[in-house]
Write a protein that holds these residues in place. Structure first.
Motif, PDB file in Angstrom:
ATOM      1  N   PRO A  44       0.842  -1.195   0.000  1.00 56.85           N
ATOM      2  CA  PRO A  44       0.000   0.000   0.000  1.00 56.85           C
ATOM      3  C   PRO A  44       0.881   1.251   0.000  1.00 56.85           C
ATOM      4  O   PRO A  44       1.934   1.284   0.634  1.00 56.85           O
ATOM      5  CB  PRO A  44      -0.780  -0.097   1.305  1.00 56.85           C
ATOM      6  CG  PRO A  44      -0.662  -1.505   1.744  1.00 56.85           C
ATOM      7  CD  PRO A  44       0.624  -2.004   1.200  1.00 56.85           C
ATOM      8  N   ILE A  61      -4.071   3.083   7.720  1.00 53.75           N
ATOM      9  CA  ILE A  61      -4.439   1.674   7.855  1.00 53.75           C
ATOM     10  C   ILE A  61      -5.641   1.529   8.783  1.00 53.75           C
ATOM     11  O   ILE A  61      -5.638   2.022   9.914  1.00 53.75           O
ATOM     12  CB  ILE A  61      -3.247   0.855   8.414  1.00 53.75           C
ATOM     13  CG1 ILE A  61      -2.082   0.875   7.424  1.00 53.75           C
ATOM     14  CG2 ILE A  61      -3.649  -0.576   8.743  1.00 53.75           C
ATOM     15  CD1 ILE A  61      -2.341   0.200   6.089  1.00 53.75           C
ATOM     16  N   ALA A  73      -5.784  -5.854   7.447  1.00 57.17           N
ATOM     17  CA  ALA A  73      -6.022  -4.447   7.170  1.00 57.17           C
ATOM     18  C   ALA A  73      -7.053  -4.361   6.051  1.00 57.17           C
ATOM     19  O   ALA A  73      -7.103  -5.208   5.172  1.00 57.17           O
ATOM     20  CB  ALA A  73      -4.728  -3.785   6.757  1.00 57.17           C
ATOM     21  N   LEU A 118      -7.841  -3.208   2.853  1.00 48.92           N
ATOM     22  CA  LEU A 118      -7.048  -2.670   1.749  1.00 48.92           C
ATOM     23  C   LEU A 118      -7.877  -2.357   0.517  1.00 48.92           C
ATOM     24  O   LEU A 118      -7.368  -2.214  -0.586  1.00 48.92           O
ATOM     25  CB  LEU A 118      -5.926  -3.676   1.401  1.00 48.92           C
ATOM     26  CG  LEU A 118      -5.008  -4.005   2.585  1.00 48.92           C
ATOM     27  CD1 LEU A 118      -4.076  -5.161   2.239  1.00 48.92           C
ATOM     28  CD2 LEU A 118      -4.203  -2.785   2.990  1.00 48.92           C
ATOM     29  N   PHE A 167       2.995  -2.768   8.586  1.00 50.84           N
ATOM     30  CA  PHE A 167       2.707  -1.507   7.889  1.00 50.84           C
ATOM     31  C   PHE A 167       3.567  -0.383   8.464  1.00 50.84           C
ATOM     32  O   PHE A 167       3.071   0.702   8.762  1.00 50.84           O
ATOM     33  CB  PHE A 167       1.202  -1.176   7.936  1.00 50.84           C
ATOM     34  CG  PHE A 167       0.385  -2.183   7.184  1.00 50.84           C
ATOM     35  CD1 PHE A 167      -0.374  -3.128   7.856  1.00 50.84           C
ATOM     36  CD2 PHE A 167       0.398  -2.223   5.794  1.00 50.84           C
ATOM     37  CE1 PHE A 167      -1.099  -4.099   7.157  1.00 50.84           C
ATOM     38  CE2 PHE A 167      -0.323  -3.179   5.088  1.00 50.84           C
ATOM     39  CZ  PHE A 167      -1.080  -4.122   5.774  1.00 50.84           C
ATOM     40  N   LYS A 224       2.250   1.159  11.585  1.00 46.45           N
ATOM     41  CA  LYS A 224       0.882   1.692  11.653  1.00 46.45           C
ATOM     42  C   LYS A 224      -0.093   0.680  12.257  1.00 46.45           C
ATOM     43  O   LYS A 224      -1.221   1.026  12.611  1.00 46.45           O
ATOM     44  CB  LYS A 224       0.398   2.077  10.252  1.00 46.45           C
ATOM     45  CG  LYS A 224       1.161   3.265   9.663  1.00 46.45           C
ATOM     46  CD  LYS A 224       0.543   3.701   8.358  1.00 46.45           C
ATOM     47  CE  LYS A 224       1.621   3.952   7.331  1.00 46.45           C
ATOM     48  NZ  LYS A 224       1.053   4.266   6.016  1.00 46.45           N
TER      49      LYS A 224
END
Lengths: 249, 323
Positions: A11, A17, A26, A28, B136, B139
């Motif tokens: 991403p 997120i 997540a 997405l 992430f 995150k």
């Protein structure tokens, strides 16, 4: 020499997120997919090497494990300068799975120089390249911040816990690359985009591989309290807070 | 469970990250009454090796002839895997540093182990084995269930408190092993030893400068503050790209990921890529003359002001408390 650059889709860095309804992934659905920043640097270096040593490097192939959505970034890689793209037709589900898929092709086609980014910004595993090197039976250069070629030998700089090493290796080899390998990622120019349309994007079947591991939950980090603002004339108060409130000095 | 911790000496002794890993291993082993074996790669000072008894090790394997210079991930990784097999280890712990990342991947592949990198706490449970890690770029936090018989973990720097917790017994075993000499695949040409990189990732306090510092000539005061606090210095990406500071100081998504107790950022706006590198810090102080700087949103304490005024005041105040 035949170069292979492994690229994964992640991403976009600025994506916020959100956790999906299943509580373990997540969401997405609204994400813009970009080429993993480290892989992009690897690709940039590969293109630079190909441009500078065209007599040494006969081809530059890029590979991704993913479903149809991954084609977009493979075309971008072709536009930036790769000659050929390969997509292993299955969703990327983890480092071992991706490494297994790519290893099949590495062993089949015999690449001389395989480049992977050191980690991907989605799962931050920093293992896929090392696993791939092991599975392909190639020597692995680690945490590489520089790669140059001279008379058939490859000179690399490995970053290690005790310092920076300049090493020499003879292909075939796999280099797990990081910051420093290239400075600014190459952006496809109009001409490159046009040429990319006629370059091959081969879709190959995946091999059977199942991981026993799974993500059982995903959560957001605990929210931070609002920033406590301190007047610039009152740094004494800040130091006092650091010492007595958060006790960090 | 049989825990194996992979450690490396630095100049004969053991840095904080090594002790942190041993403490983690001991605490983990304690969860079901098992013991910790440590495998030390490289030459350790005999006295320093003895001290490891304090950190919960029952058996310390010393392998002075195995060298990580050059870092030959596949060669050394395969050797470690062999030792782990011989020890029948079921949980193998590495550091999430440059060496640990490379070696853990090869070892996990060699042993067909489950792998979780960048863990920052003990597992939630050991049966099934579930552990958390950042994803992430910080995150989100994922809980991963590791189901293969052998688990390989890498421990994030500065994440587990060092504890002195001696085991019931302690012994040292000297290994005579050396790496195979023919066709190693990697030839070392030169080495630039700078413990610098680990110093930054292990530092408890970091003072960092961004483009707002306006030039390398302004770093004197920043370095002075760092000196007073016993801190490491760092910088944002544009600063290292401009050549104001060495690349080894760059913290951020494509630089180093750090998690110090205190991160003081001067003249750094707080781009997402920078935050990815420092978000694990316990306390963040942002100093910026732009009140809209994004870093204020992630910081615990903020000062709207120019480093030229703020740094000298900061230095003065720290001198007062340091006496």
């Amino acid at each position: 020499m035949k170069i292979l650059v492994c690229i994964s889709n992640v991403p976009d860095t600025t994506t916020s997120i959100q956790i999906g309804p299943d509580g373990k992934s997540a969401d997405l659905s609204q994400v813009k997919w970009i080429i993993n920043p480290w892989d992009e640097l690897a690709l940039t270096r590969a293109v630079e090497l190909r441009e500078k040593h065209g007599d040494v490097f006969e081809s530059l192939t890029v590979i991704s494990v993913g479903e149809k959505e991954a084609d977009g970034n493979l075309r971008k890689a072709l536009a930036v300068g790769a000659d050929r793209a390969i997509r292993v037709d299955t969703a990327a589900t983890g480092n071992f799975q991706v490494a297994h898929q790519i290893a099949e092709l590495v062993k089949k086609e015999g690449f001389d120089l395989v480049l992977t980014g050191i980690e991907s910004s989605d799962f931050n595993g920093s293992a896929t390249g090392f696993i791939l090197g092991y599975l392909s039976g190639m020597p692995v250069a680690s945490n590489v911040s520089s790669l140059t070629v001279e008379q058939g030998k490859i000179t690399l700089v490995q970053e290690t816990d005790s310092g920076r090493e300049t090493v020499s290796m003879t292909p075939p080899l796999l280099a797990v690359v990081q910051k420093g390998i290239a400075i600014e990622p190459k952006i496809p120019a109009m001409r490159g985009i046009m040429l990319a349309r006629n370059k091959p994007l081969d879709v190959v079947q995946a091999v059977e591989y199942n991981s026993a591991d799974q993500i059982t939950a995903m959560e957001l980090p605990p929210p931070k309290e609002a920033c406590k603002m301190i007047d610039e004339d009152n740094i004494g108060e800040l130091v006092q807070l650091l010492q007595n409130e958060s006790k960090v000095i | 469970m049989s825990v194996l911790v992979i450690i490396e000496p630095f100049e004969g002794g053991f840095r904080k990250q090594m002790l942190s890993m041993l403490s983690y291993g001991k605490a983990l082993a304690g969860l079901n009454g098992s013991s910790v074996t440590a495998l030390c790669i490289g030459e350790a000072d005999q006295q320093e090796a003895q001290k490891l008894a304090d950190y919960g090790v029952t058996k310390l394997l010393l392998a002075p002839r195995i060298t990580t210079e050059p870092l030959n991930a596949t060669l050394i990784g395969k050797w470690i895997a062999e030792k782990a097999r011989a020890e029948q280890s079921t949980v193998i712990i590495f550091s999430q540093g440059f060496n640990g990342r490379a070696l853990s991947g090869v070892v996990a592949a060699s042993l067909n182990a489950s792998l979780a990198t960048g863990v920052f706490a003990l597992p939630q449970n050991t049966d099934p084995f579930e552990v958390k890690k950042n994803v992430f770029s910080g995150k989100a936090i994922a809980t991963i269930q590791l189901n293969n018989d052998i688990k390989v973990l890498t421990l994030q720097a500065n994440s587990f408190e060092i504890q002195q917790d001696p085991a019931d017994s302690f012994k040292i075993v000297q290994l005579e092993d050396s790496l195979p000499a023919d066709n190693p695949g990697i030839e070392l040409i030169s080495k630039d030893k700078q413990g610098g990189s680990a110093r930054l990732t292990e530092a408890e306090i970091v003072v960092s400068g961004g483009r707002g510092m306006r030039g390398p000539e302004n770093w004197g005061a920043l370095e002075e503050l760092a000196g007073l606090l016993g801190a490491a210095t760092a910088c944002s990406r544009p600063v290292s790209d401009e050549g104001w500071r060495p690349h080894s100081e760059h913290v951020g998504q494509t630089g180093k990921i750090i998690a110090p107790r205190l991160y003081i950022a001067l003249g750094i706006s707080g781009a997402i890529q920078h935050l990815a590198g420092v978000r694990g810090s316990k306390v963040i102080v942002a100093v910026n003359k732009d009140p809209e700087a994004t870093l204020f949103q992630a910081a615990d304490y903020g000062v709207i002001g120019d480093h030229k005024e703020v740094l000298p005041r900061f230095i003065e105040e720290v001198k007062k408390i340091k006496g």
